[in-house]
Design a protein around this motif. Sequence first.
Motif, PDB file in Angstrom:
ATOM      1  N   LEU A 156       0.808  -1.176   0.009  1.00  0.00           N
ATOM      2  CA  LEU A 156      -0.058   0.168   0.001  1.00  0.00           C
ATOM      3  C   LEU A 156       0.825   1.268   0.045  1.00  0.00           C
ATOM      4  O   LEU A 156       0.346   2.083  -0.719  1.00  0.00           O
ATOM      5  CB  LEU A 156      -0.900  -0.096   1.111  1.00  0.00           C
ATOM      6  N   LEU A 157       1.880   1.223   0.626  1.00  0.00           N
ATOM      7  CA  LEU A 157       2.717   2.602   0.692  1.00  0.00           C
ATOM      8  C   LEU A 157       3.638   2.628  -0.664  1.00  0.00           C
ATOM      9  O   LEU A 157       3.854   3.730  -1.124  1.00  0.00           O
ATOM     10  CB  LEU A 157       3.753   2.500   1.855  1.00  0.00           C
ATOM     11  N   ASN A 158       4.144   1.308  -1.072  1.00  0.00           N
ATOM     12  CA  ASN A 158       5.416   1.563  -2.185  1.00  0.00           C
ATOM     13  C   ASN A 158       4.892   1.297  -3.579  1.00  0.00           C
ATOM     14  O   ASN A 158       5.346   1.818  -4.442  1.00  0.00           O
ATOM     15  CB  ASN A 158       6.688   0.856  -1.711  1.00  0.00           C
ATOM     16  N   VAL A 159       4.013   0.570  -3.742  1.00  0.00           N
ATOM     17  CA  VAL A 159       3.392  -0.144  -5.077  1.00  0.00           C
ATOM     18  C   VAL A 159       2.080   0.774  -5.149  1.00  0.00           C
ATOM     19  O   VAL A 159       2.111   1.620  -6.267  1.00  0.00           O
ATOM     20  CB  VAL A 159       3.335  -1.445  -5.063  1.00  0.00           C
ATOM     21  N   PHE A 160       1.004   0.649  -4.507  1.00  0.00           N
ATOM     22  CA  PHE A 160      -0.300   1.278  -4.732  1.00  0.00           C
ATOM     23  C   PHE A 160      -0.155   2.859  -4.248  1.00  0.00           C
ATOM     24  O   PHE A 160      -0.911   3.560  -5.199  1.00  0.00           O
ATOM     25  CB  PHE A 160      -1.201   0.894  -3.655  1.00  0.00           C
ATOM     26  N   ASP A 161       0.964   3.306  -3.573  1.00  0.00           N
ATOM     27  CA  ASP A 161       1.199   4.668  -3.503  1.00  0.00           C
ATOM     28  C   ASP A 161      -0.079   5.419  -2.636  1.00  0.00           C
ATOM     29  O   ASP A 161      -0.819   6.433  -3.045  1.00  0.00           O
ATOM     30  CB  ASP A 161       1.546   5.181  -4.549  1.00  0.00           C
ATOM     31  N   LEU A 162      -0.545   4.804  -1.746  1.00  0.00           N
ATOM     32  CA  LEU A 162      -1.776   5.405  -0.848  1.00  0.00           C
ATOM     33  C   LEU A 162      -1.640   6.552  -0.436  1.00  0.00           C
ATOM     34  O   LEU A 162      -2.630   7.450  -0.471  1.00  0.00           O
ATOM     35  CB  LEU A 162      -2.271   4.159   0.051  1.00  0.00           C
ATOM     36  N   ALA A 163      -0.386   6.985  -0.010  1.00  0.00           N
ATOM     37  CA  ALA A 163      -0.379   8.385   0.345  1.00  0.00           C
ATOM     38  C   ALA A 163      -0.428   9.439  -0.710  1.00  0.00           C
ATOM     39  O   ALA A 163      -1.307  10.438  -0.419  1.00  0.00           O
ATOM     40  CB  ALA A 163       1.182   8.579   0.996  1.00  0.00           C
ATOM     41  N   ARG A 164      -0.282   9.183  -1.807  1.00  0.00           N
ATOM     42  CA  ARG A 164      -0.630  10.122  -2.849  1.00  0.00           C
ATOM     43  C   ARG A 164      -1.906  10.086  -3.305  1.00  0.00           C
ATOM     44  O   ARG A 164      -2.620  11.173  -3.658  1.00  0.00           O
ATOM     45  CB  ARG A 164       0.401   9.686  -4.196  1.00  0.00           C
ATOM     46  N   LYS A 165      -2.614   8.883  -3.429  1.00  0.00           N
ATOM     47  CA  LYS A 165      -3.801   8.588  -3.877  1.00  0.00           C
ATOM     48  C   LYS A 165      -5.020   9.337  -2.766  1.00  0.00           C
ATOM     49  O   LYS A 165      -5.999   9.433  -3.025  1.00  0.00           O
ATOM     50  CB  LYS A 165      -4.047   7.145  -4.020  1.00  0.00           C
ATOM     51  N   GLY A 166      -4.517   9.413  -1.607  1.00  0.00           N
ATOM     52  CA  GLY A 166      -5.344   9.890  -0.560  1.00  0.00           C
ATOM     53  C   GLY A 166      -6.604   8.669  -0.064  1.00  0.00           C
ATOM     54  O   GLY A 166      -6.235   7.663  -0.010  1.00  0.00           O
ATOM     55  N   VAL A 167      -7.839   9.209  -0.051  1.00  0.00           N
ATOM     56  CA  VAL A 167      -8.834   8.293   0.439  1.00  0.00           C
ATOM     57  C   VAL A 167      -9.241   7.525  -1.035  1.00  0.00           C
ATOM     58  O   VAL A 167      -9.533   8.118  -1.815  1.00  0.00           O
ATOM     59  CB  VAL A 167      -9.897   8.996   0.969  1.00  0.00           C
ATOM     60  N   VAL A 168      -9.189   6.197  -0.882  1.00  0.00           N
ATOM     61  CA  VAL A 168      -9.722   5.175  -1.927  1.00  0.00           C
ATOM     62  C   VAL A 168     -10.886   4.638  -1.536  1.00  0.00           C
ATOM     63  O   VAL A 168     -11.096   3.681  -0.632  1.00  0.00           O
ATOM     64  CB  VAL A 168      -8.696   4.361  -2.387  1.00  0.00           C
ATOM     65  N   GLN A 169     -12.033   4.930  -2.314  1.00  0.00           N
ATOM     66  CA  GLN A 169     -13.325   4.335  -2.043  1.00  0.00           C
ATOM     67  C   GLN A 169     -13.191   2.789  -2.517  1.00  0.00           C
ATOM     68  O   GLN A 169     -13.043   2.640  -3.718  1.00  0.00           O
ATOM     69  CB  GLN A 169     -14.541   4.878  -2.307  1.00  0.00           C
ATOM     70  N   VAL A 170     -13.376   1.908  -1.709  1.00  0.00           N
ATOM     71  CA  VAL A 170     -13.546   0.262  -2.269  1.00  0.00           C
ATOM     72  C   VAL A 170     -14.859  -0.050  -2.215  1.00  0.00           C
ATOM     73  O   VAL A 170     -15.118  -0.850  -3.205  1.00  0.00           O
ATOM     74  CB  VAL A 170     -12.830  -0.562  -1.068  1.00  0.00           C
TER      75      VAL A 170
END
Length: 164
Positions: free
Chosen positions: A25-39
Amino acid sequence: MAPLRAGIFTAVITLLADQASKLWLLNVFDLARKGVVQVTPFFDLVLAWNIGISFGWLQNDSQAAQIALMAVKAIAVVALAIWMARSHTRLATVALGLIIGGAIGNGIDRFAYGAVVDFALFHIEIGGNTFNWYVFNLADVAIVAGVAGLLYDSFLGVPAAKAP
């Protein structure tokens, strides 16, 4: 598989799954840049850095507080490992493995980042108001499941060894 081996296996798998999910989530998906991701309409991925303990209690980002939390966690893991080695039921041993793996996973975060990586958020909207649960991670799920397993084993299972 003997109960102790099952507990150790559970701890290792829990730790690996927790750390893999966080690293992805941190390094591949880059959650920090994407912010909130609605699943789903009730579940989001959102990056939260927890500098406190469970449920964000005792928030303190001083280096002394972080060292104290890591020391308490290390002592708890040793005590739980001793309990696991003395346990006589597979359920209690696996439950302790879940707790140990989760605690080590969150401890690695605290050491590596100075905070625990949380990312899962359940929420519900009722009458125009949104109610959020705490942001959590797989280690937290494992710890809660482990505690539930210990409670079940204590009340309904074969008596397990006493905690140290």
